[in-house]
Design an enzyme around this catalytic site. Structure first.
Site, PDB file in Angstrom:
ATOM      1  N   GLY B  37       0.816  -1.208   0.000  1.00 57.67           N
ATOM      2  CA  GLY B  37       0.000   0.000   0.000  1.00 57.67           C
ATOM      3  C   GLY B  37       0.848   1.254   0.000  1.00 57.67           C
ATOM      4  O   GLY B  37       2.069   1.183  -0.111  1.00 57.67           O
ATOM      5  N   ASN B  38       0.202   2.403   0.090  1.00 61.22           N
ATOM      6  CA  ASN B  38       0.947   3.658   0.223  1.00 61.22           C
ATOM      7  C   ASN B  38       0.187   4.627   1.106  1.00 61.22           C
ATOM      8  O   ASN B  38      -0.977   4.408   1.447  1.00 61.22           O
ATOM      9  CB  ASN B  38       1.267   4.260  -1.149  1.00 61.22           C
ATOM     10  CG  ASN B  38       0.030   4.723  -1.871  1.00 61.22           C
ATOM     11  OD1 ASN B  38      -0.639   5.661  -1.453  1.00 61.22           O
ATOM     12  ND2 ASN B  38      -0.301   4.059  -2.971  1.00 61.22           N
ATOM     13  N   ARG B  39       0.861   5.702   1.504  1.00 61.73           N
ATOM     14  CA  ARG B  39       0.366   6.578   2.556  1.00 61.73           C
ATOM     15  C   ARG B  39      -0.636   7.630   2.111  1.00 61.73           C
ATOM     16  O   ARG B  39      -0.955   8.542   2.873  1.00 61.73           O
ATOM     17  CB  ARG B  39       1.553   7.280   3.244  1.00 61.73           C
ATOM     18  CG  ARG B  39       2.417   6.313   3.981  1.00 61.73           C
ATOM     19  CD  ARG B  39       3.623   6.940   4.631  1.00 61.73           C
ATOM     20  NE  ARG B  39       4.429   5.900   5.233  1.00 61.73           N
ATOM     21  CZ  ARG B  39       4.136   5.316   6.398  1.00 61.73           C
ATOM     22  NH1 ARG B  39       3.087   5.716   7.076  1.00 61.73           N
ATOM     23  NH2 ARG B  39       4.883   4.350   6.861  1.00 61.73           N
TER      24      ARG B  39
END
Lengths: 232, 232
Positions: B37-39
């Protein structure tokens, strides 16, 4: 009358009991913006923390990133990665009576997180991972150690795996559930658990996570009380 | 009076304009419980969708998983992975006037997600990744195609990289910001943007994401109106 008596007994058992808990997922950084995560919502852990606090326990909750409102606990510690969670737990574990590992801690982390955002130059890319410390096993190995409760979330052969985990890690109690199917678990409002201990088991059938948390809290109180009474 | 005139003009320009947008992160499955995932919180994209709707646009928002309440848009499409986002966007792109790629789409995905949860047997593990389709570049390459707006979130050399991305992908506008430092970006309430186009640039200094979204929406309306007027 029996239910009322058990309810009263459970409350008495957790009054002033110091519980250390983990909940939620961890995020293992790949670079400053990317991470390896998991689908734990933290809902079951937060509901359990609240149910235990309602039974009189003094709860310290170490939580990974979730979208949930803070539960009413004595101490709330926010962490991101498994290493951060490990540090927060090991510093507090010697002072607790019960430890409950409800977090979905990443088993692996990227070897060497990039300081800068990785550019998409190549058609393929490989992420090298190494094992994270096993927080639950480390706490269970403490002597003297707390009454230790684990969770097992598996996609198949759930009970076999959970019984093995209970024995291998030396846990006092394990709550097992199936994930990734139609039977509840991660990212669901409902869940069902099979709770196992040395010489016993109890089925908690499909119900709301809030109600399930109350039943599990009562069962933890009961098993903790039994062991306490046996060793007293 | 000039502000009022510009405000009126911006509203007129987006009245009935069909905008297709993406927002939020994507999640690339590693197995049934783990993902890459990413932020991205989705906050900037959701605020922009709302600001554009307020200016009269008919907004279709394709969003990755976020913890935000649904914005007031004409159509909301929830997806998880980059491949799902790609399919949702490419099916709708030919019918839109403006496309805004505000999602933090994962550049890579695991080659072959495991059907069952990966067991932690080995001390080390490797995840093989392959490139995801470039949604923004594919939309920008459509002929006839929409007015195309991209974002560039970088940890360093932000403006150079954004100018290069604008030209290489054939975008009409790009909004660049720095992430991973003290200057706002992912998981922050505030943000600052440098907006670039062929022959021009504008700085939108640090402010709340809600206000920044309104300024950016007005600038998109202005640039879209200018190109529209030029080609009419």
């Amino acid at each position: 009358e029996i239910a009322a008596a058990l309810g009263g007994r459970a409350e008495a058992l957790l009054d002033g009991v110091r519980i250390l808990m983990t909940a939620g997922p961890t995020r293992e950084p790949v670079d400053p913006v990317r991470f390896l995560g998991n689908r734990s919502s933290g809902r079951m852990g937060y509901a359990l923390a609240e149910a235990l606090a309602t039974l009189g326990a003094k709860v310290a909750l170490v939580t990974g990133p979730t979208a949930l409102p803070s539960p009413p606990v004595a101490e709330l510690v926010r962490v991101e990665s498994a290493l951060e969670m490990h540090a927060a737990v090991m510093g507090r574990a010697p002072q607790c009576d019960i430890f409950i590992g409800a977090a979905a801690v990443a088993d692996y982390r990227p070897v060497d997180p990039a300081v800068r955002k990785i550019k998409k130059d190549a058609g393929e890319l490989t992420i090298q991972l190494v094992r994270n410390p096993d927080i639950l096993a480390e706490v269970a190995a403490l002597r003297p150690g707390p009454f230790t409760v684990g969770f097992a979330a598996e996609t198949d052969r759930v009970i076999d795996y959970a019984r093995g985990k209970l024995e291998k890690k030396g846990l006092d109690l394990i709550a097992a559930n199936q994930v990734g199917g139609e039977r509840g678990g991660f990212e669901r409002e409902d869940n069902a658990l099979t709770v196992l201990w040395d010489g016993g088991a109890r089925e908690l059938p499909m119900m709301s996570k809030t109600r399930l948390a109350r039943e599990l809290a009562a069962l933890i109180a009961e098993r903790y009380g039994d062991r306490h009474a046996a060793s007293a």
